[in-house]
Write an enzyme that holds these catalytic residues in place. Structure first.
Site, PDB file in Angstrom:
ATOM      1  N   ASN A 269      -0.311  -8.412  -2.446  1.00 21.89           N
ATOM      2  CA  ASN A 269      -1.458  -7.533  -2.221  1.00 21.89           C
ATOM      3  C   ASN A 269      -2.014  -7.879  -0.830  1.00 21.89           C
ATOM      4  O   ASN A 269      -2.392  -9.022  -0.582  1.00 21.89           O
ATOM      5  CB  ASN A 269      -2.501  -7.792  -3.309  1.00 21.89           C
ATOM      6  CG  ASN A 269      -3.697  -6.851  -3.160  1.00 21.89           C
ATOM      7  OD1 ASN A 269      -4.055  -6.449  -2.051  1.00 21.89           O
ATOM      8  ND2 ASN A 269      -4.291  -6.510  -4.274  1.00 21.89           N
ATOM      9  N   CYS A 330      -4.958   7.440   6.610  1.00 22.45           N
ATOM     10  CA  CYS A 330      -4.420   8.771   6.289  1.00 22.45           C
ATOM     11  C   CYS A 330      -5.334   9.512   5.313  1.00 22.45           C
ATOM     12  O   CYS A 330      -4.930  10.483   4.695  1.00 22.45           O
ATOM     13  CB  CYS A 330      -2.994   8.669   5.752  1.00 22.45           C
ATOM     14  SG  CYS A 330      -2.841   7.674   4.285  1.00 22.45           S
TER      15      CYS A 330
END
Ligand code: SAH
Length: 387
Positions: A269, A330
């Site tokens: 992670n 994004c």
């Protein structure tokens, strides 16, 4: 009577200002079935144009033509031809790129990506779904692909009341295809890969990043190694991080295929790993941050901003003076101004003076429509830590 939808004055105003979408709240009267091409009629009973109609989604109308021009197979064919011609004119140094980018090619809710001899299509509204057989025939005729795959599994299809499926529409589609992007080859799984297989919209940002990358590289959220592999030629040490075991497996395979075995991939992670690296006193000369969209909707904007700030702040601390940070967002809900603000705050809180060397967006095969901010979704800043 032909199928028709009457819209409000506000809806008409939106169309006049160049926006292709009309929301359900601006639909006044419907004489059509979901998925039909309809005449769009204004409040004063004037014909505004033709559009795809959805009876389920919040976006009821997606304009195809404004004025009297008919929306038929001939129009669709001409627009697909035009899209293909534009991509050819770009002379892209890649065998994988976007051929049709929905609204920006005046083919709302249609995506066509090229992966070498194969095409992947997505029909993301009821209307486009209905047109898919005609579109398939047009693509076969114009491109002559070895195979066409429908990646009709995005969640937005459920909002349209459409099933989520993956199906071969034409020819054969092998389990994996090899495509090239500049000097790098990728082995892509068109059926299971994220998006339609690769993050094609980052191709030109990878090219741009290659002009600066050097020394020790940390590629965060690397998927199958888009940035890491491209930058590995000028970076003698490369670490690629992704939470997906599948992605990490592919980075490793693609590293061997491209003769860059020094690319080390870890299944972690990124949030935890950046913290650990900071504690361990690690330093890098080049860092890439290309996370998934943190702000999928308006409600998640505050959390998204906090997430962007955290990873950028930590990355700035991990950079050597003179090092480069290639940082992306994004989420279209976080616009360029908001993203720039996050970078500003991260720079202040990390006590790191950074300069903006390049401000970039999605590649030219994914163009932005002027006046439709939703189509400018990918921001990519190339920053330099000054000292
Ligand atoms: N940089 C890639 C595209 C990245 S897409 C390219 O150029 O092709 C975002 C990636 O982030 C996905 O592969 C996803 O698996 C990964 N991801 C999402 N959340 C993550 C997290 N918390 N830590 C690490 N990786 C994560």
């Amino acid at each position: 009577m032909a199928s028709a939808v009457v819209i409000s004055a506000r809806g008409e105003e939106r169309v006049r200002s160049g926006h292709p979408w009309i929301y359900r709240t601006d639909v006044v009267d419907v004489h059509a079935e979901g998925g039909e091409i309809v005449e769009v009629i204004g409040p004063r009973r004037r014909r505004i144009g033709h559009a795809l109609f959805s009876d389920r989604s919040q976006i009821s109308i997606r304009m195809l033509t404004v004025g009297d021009r008919q929306a038929d197979d001939k129009l669709i064919r001409a627009r697909i031809e035009n899209s293909i011609r534009f991509r050819e004119s770009l002379a892209l140094d890649a065998s994988a790129y976007r051929l049709v980018h929905g609204e920006a090619d005046l083919l709302p809710s249609l995506v066509v990506d090229r992966y070498g001899d194969h095409l992947v299509v997505q029909a993301l509204s009821q209307g486009m779904d209905r047109l898919l057989p005609a579109i398939t025939a047009i693509l076969v005729d114009l491109v002559k692909p070895a195979g066409i795959l429908a990646r009709n599994d995005p969640k937005v299809r459920a909002l349209e009341g459409l099933e989520q499926t993956i199906a071969v529409l034409h020819g054969d589609v092998p389990e994996s295809v090899i495509v090239r992007e500049g000097p790098i080859e990728f082995d892509v799984d068109l059926r299971k890969g994220q998006k339609t297989g690769l993050f094609l919209d980052q191709r030109e940002n990878r090219e741009a990043a290659a002009r600066y990358a050097r020394g020790r590289l940390l590629d965060c959220f690397s998927y199958n190694g888009g940035f890491a592999l491209r930058l590995a030629r000028t970076c003698p040490e490369v670490e690629a991080l992704d939470i997906s075991a599948d992605a990490v497996e592919r980075i490793r395979a693609n590293a061997v295929r491209n003769g860059v075995p020094h690319v080390q991939a870890r299944e972690v992670n990124v949030f935890d790993e950046l913290r650990r690296l900071e504690r361990a006193g690690a330093r890098y000369d080049t860092i890439v941050l290309d996370p998934p969209a943190f702000a999928k909707n308006k409600a998640s904007i505050p959390n998204a901003m906090a997430g962007y700030k955290e990873i950028n702040l930590r990355a700035m601390r991990l950079l050597n003076p003179g090092g480069y940070l290639v940082t992306c967002s994004c989420s279209y809900n976080v616009n360029e101004e908001m993203f720039a603000e996050v970078i500003h705050l991260a720079s202040i809180d990390s006590h790191t003076p950074v300069t903006m060397v390049e401000k970039r967006m999605q590649g030219r095969d994914h163009p932005v429509i002027v006046g439709v901010p939703e189509t400018y979704y990918l921001k990519c800043f190339i920053l330099r830590r000054v000292e």
